[in-house]
Design an enzyme around this catalytic site. Structure first.
Site, mmCIF file in Angstrom:
data_model
loop_
_atom_site.group_PDB
_atom_site.id
_atom_site.type_symbol
_atom_site.label_atom_id
_atom_site.label_comp_id
_atom_site.label_asym_id
_atom_site.label_seq_id
_atom_site.Cartn_x
_atom_site.Cartn_y
_atom_site.Cartn_z
ATOM 1 N N HIS A 1 -35.088 3.127 6.847
ATOM 2 C CA HIS A 1 -36.305 3.915 7.083
ATOM 3 C C HIS A 1 -36.620 4.779 5.860
ATOM 4 O O HIS A 1 -35.736 5.468 5.353
ATOM 5 C CB HIS A 1 -36.133 4.826 8.304
ATOM 6 C CG HIS A 1 -35.945 4.079 9.586
ATOM 7 N ND1 HIS A 1 -34.748 3.475 9.927
ATOM 8 C CD2 HIS A 1 -36.801 3.812 10.607
ATOM 9 C CE1 HIS A 1 -34.877 2.871 11.106
ATOM 10 N NE2 HIS A 1 -36.107 3.067 11.533
ATOM 11 N N ASP B 1 -38.908 1.124 7.493
ATOM 12 C CA ASP B 1 -39.886 1.440 8.533
ATOM 13 C C ASP B 1 -40.326 2.900 8.452
ATOM 14 O O ASP B 1 -39.627 3.754 7.908
ATOM 15 C CB ASP B 1 -39.284 1.194 9.920
ATOM 16 C CG ASP B 1 -39.131 -0.275 10.263
ATOM 17 O OD1 ASP B 1 -39.338 -1.120 9.381
ATOM 18 O OD2 ASP B 1 -38.774 -0.558 11.426
#
Length: 242
Positions: free
Chosen positions: A202, A52
């Site tokens: 991430h 992400d």
């Protein structure tokens, strides 16, 4: 199963205080109380790494190198404003054979935004992605995992499939790559019934472009080697066996 049965829904409603019920329904990654979302697959031989808050330079590029070295596929949920800033990174993700998803335009917690802004966040990111990669990106992940019924309705009205996760590396505040690896491994090993996990990591940071994700890059290298040695295949979300 990725769906919540009606009897269990009723039991939870009766036993959980309203505030706790709402918090679980809106924020818990595997909750199905406010609507169906994808949280995992059924094949224990598969694993789906998801990233992400990108695209992000240089760490997205470094991840692409690590994934390519192991011929692994992953899914990247990108923030629209970063895509407009660096569309060539989004194109590099696509060219490497990975999947791309919508992570809103500016990364707000969607349980707090009005419908008009919600629609704008989804649409602006959709346009940024299509401008960059030249085709629709049909997957969606809500920032912070926050969703409510109106969010899921708006997502599906745009033809997007909401994707959550079953395992998280807590890499946004990790102090080492080993810490990330240990978080992931402990959650996978606690699973009583083996299945294909969707792992949340991430490659960027929602507060600003350029977040340091070197620990995530190293953790990815370790996880790939560990689980490939166990016979697992790393696939994008659309390739999960459900």
């Amino acid at each position: 199963s990725i769906t919540q049965s009606k009897p269990m829904h009723g039991i939870l409603t009766a036993l959980i205080p309203p505030a706790a019920y709402a918090a679980y329904a809106t924020m818990a990654p595997e909750s199905q109380l406010y609507g169906r979302t994808l949280t995992h697959g059924s094949d224990p031989a598969q694993m789906a790494l998801t990233y992400d808050d990108g695209p992000n330079d240089p760490h997205t590029y470094h991840l692409l190198d690590v994934l390519a070295a192991q011929q692994a596929r992953a899914t990247f949920f990108l923030i629209g404003r970063y895509v407009r800033q660096r569309p060539e990174i989004a194109r590099a993700i696509q060219a490497a054979g990975h999947e791309i998803g919508n992570h809103t335009d500016t990364h707000p917690n969607l349980i707090f935004v009005p419908r008009k802004r919600l629609q704008q966040e989804l649409e602006d990111c959709r346009k940024a992605l299509e401008d960059a990669i030249g085709r629709p990106a049909p997957l969606f992940r809500p920032p912070f995992g926050g969703r409510r019924p109106a969010v899921l309705r708006a997502v599906r009205e745009l033809g997007l499939e909401p994707v959550m996760w079953s395992v998280t590396g807590y890499d946004w505040n990790a102090r080492s790559s080993g810490q990330i690896v240990n978080k992931v491994v402990s959650q996978v090993e606690r699973r009583r019934t083996p299945r294909s996990e969707i792992v949340l990591l991430h490659d960027g940071g929602h507060r600003a472009f350029g977040a340091d994700r070197s620990f995530t890059v190293d953790a990815t290298r370790i996880l790939l080697k560990k689980y490939m040695a166990q016979g697992k295949t790393f696939v994008s979300i659309s390739k999960l066996t459900l």
